[in-house]
Design a protein around this motif. Structure first.
Motif, short mmCIF file in Angstrom:
data_model
loop_
_atom_site.label_atom_id
_atom_site.label_comp_id
_atom_site.label_asym_id
_atom_site.label_seq_id
_atom_site.Cartn_x
_atom_site.Cartn_y
_atom_site.Cartn_z
N ALA A 43 20.61 -23.90 -39.27
CA ALA A 43 20.68 -22.92 -38.18
C ALA A 43 19.75 -23.40 -37.07
CB ALA A 43 20.27 -21.54 -38.65
N GLN A 44 20.08 -23.02 -35.85
CA GLN A 44 19.18 -23.38 -34.75
C GLN A 44 19.18 -22.29 -33.69
OE1 GLN A 44 21.00 -27.19 -34.14
NE2 GLN A 44 21.88 -26.57 -32.19
N PHE A 45 18.01 -22.18 -33.07
CA PHE A 45 17.80 -21.24 -31.98
C PHE A 45 17.51 -22.08 -30.74
CE2 PHE A 45 16.71 -18.95 -35.79
CZ PHE A 45 17.12 -17.65 -35.56
N ASP A 46 18.34 -21.96 -29.73
CA ASP A 46 18.11 -22.65 -28.46
C ASP A 46 17.45 -21.66 -27.51
OD1 ASP A 46 19.17 -25.18 -29.17
OD2 ASP A 46 21.18 -24.37 -28.98
N LEU A 47 16.21 -21.93 -27.20
CA LEU A 47 15.39 -21.05 -26.38
C LEU A 47 15.09 -21.73 -25.05
CD1 LEU A 47 12.98 -20.28 -29.32
CD2 LEU A 47 14.80 -18.79 -28.49
N PRO A 48 14.65 -20.98 -24.05
CA PRO A 48 14.33 -21.61 -22.76
C PRO A 48 13.29 -22.72 -22.90
CG PRO A 48 14.42 -19.23 -22.51
CD PRO A 48 14.55 -19.52 -23.99
N SER A 49 12.38 -22.60 -23.87
CA SER A 49 11.33 -23.60 -24.05
C SER A 49 11.72 -24.74 -24.98
CB SER A 49 10.06 -22.94 -24.58
OG SER A 49 10.34 -22.33 -25.83
N GLY A 50 12.88 -24.65 -25.62
CA GLY A 50 13.32 -25.72 -26.53
C GLY A 50 14.08 -25.16 -27.72
N ARG A 51 14.26 -25.99 -28.71
CA ARG A 51 15.05 -25.65 -29.89
C ARG A 51 14.15 -25.52 -31.11
NH1 ARG A 51 20.05 -29.30 -30.78
NH2 ARG A 51 20.88 -27.72 -29.37
N LEU A 52 14.45 -24.54 -31.95
CA LEU A 52 13.85 -24.40 -33.27
C LEU A 52 14.98 -24.55 -34.27
CD1 LEU A 52 11.60 -23.64 -35.30
CD2 LEU A 52 12.34 -21.26 -34.99
N ALA A 53 14.82 -25.48 -35.22
CA ALA A 53 15.86 -25.71 -36.22
C ALA A 53 15.37 -25.25 -37.59
CB ALA A 53 16.22 -27.20 -36.26
N LEU A 54 16.27 -24.66 -38.36
CA LEU A 54 16.00 -24.24 -39.73
C LEU A 54 16.92 -25.04 -40.65
CD1 LEU A 54 15.99 -20.35 -39.22
CD2 LEU A 54 14.06 -21.94 -39.03
N ALA A 55 16.35 -25.74 -41.60
CA ALA A 55 17.13 -26.55 -42.54
C ALA A 55 17.22 -25.83 -43.88
CB ALA A 55 16.50 -27.92 -42.72
N GLY A 56 18.43 -25.50 -44.27
CA GLY A 56 18.67 -24.88 -45.57
C GLY A 56 18.97 -25.96 -46.59
N THR A 57 20.22 -26.03 -47.02
CA THR A 57 20.59 -27.03 -48.03
C THR A 57 20.70 -28.43 -47.44
OG1 THR A 57 22.96 -26.58 -47.70
CG2 THR A 57 21.83 -25.34 -49.44
N ASP A 58 20.65 -28.58 -46.12
CA ASP A 58 20.74 -29.89 -45.47
C ASP A 58 19.37 -30.33 -44.97
OD1 ASP A 58 21.83 -32.21 -44.44
OD2 ASP A 58 22.41 -31.28 -42.56
N GLN A 59 18.43 -30.49 -45.90
CA GLN A 59 17.08 -30.88 -45.54
C GLN A 59 16.93 -32.39 -45.60
OE1 GLN A 59 14.20 -28.75 -47.90
NE2 GLN A 59 15.18 -26.78 -47.49
N ALA A 60 16.58 -32.99 -44.48
CA ALA A 60 16.30 -34.42 -44.46
C ALA A 60 14.96 -34.70 -45.13
CB ALA A 60 16.30 -34.94 -43.03
N THR A 61 14.06 -33.72 -45.07
CA THR A 61 12.74 -33.82 -45.70
C THR A 61 12.32 -32.41 -46.11
OG1 THR A 61 10.44 -34.49 -45.34
CG2 THR A 61 11.65 -33.74 -43.42
#
Length: 115
Positions: A43-61
């Motif tokens: 999931a991701q939130f695109d905000l005026p200051s940038g993006r916050l990403a949340l990794a569930g089952t697709d975690q690179a780390t």
């Protein structure tokens, strides 16, 4: 430096054991809904200051990391390897190609480019 050597954007990535609960909590904290949700993967939130990403089952780390969008994952990987950093293999995801690089203090950077 050519275009493949430049970072195009960056965003923090927070790994989440329960993506649905994380989306609910971050939505309340940020006062907005996510701009993109891919099931229990991402999931991701695109905000005026940038993006916050949340990794569930697709975690690179498994640790919080910084995601850096680049034009060429290969070039970013080669540059990191030349610096003596620990580099992972390039992986193909449904939306991107990515590579995890571990820094000298144990921090992770995920270089990616859209598929």
């Amino acid at each position: 430096m050519d275009q493949d050597d430049k970072a195009l954007s960056l965003a923090p990535v927070v790994p989440c054991a329960d993506l649905g609960a994380a989306v609910e909590a971050w939505s309340a904290l940020l006062g907005t809904t996510p701009t993109f949700v891919d099931g229990d993967r991402w999931a991701q939130f695109d905000l005026p200051s940038g993006r916050l990403a949340l990794a569930g089952t697709d975690q690179a780390t498994a640790a919080p990391s910084v995601m850096v969008k680049v034009a060429g994952v290969e070039h970013a990987r080669e540059r990191a390897a030349a610096l003596g950093l620990t580099v992972g293999e390039i992986e193909e995801g449904p939306h991107e190609r990515r590579c995890v690089v571990r820094g000298p203090s144990g921090w992770d950077v995920v270089f990616y480019s859209p598929a």
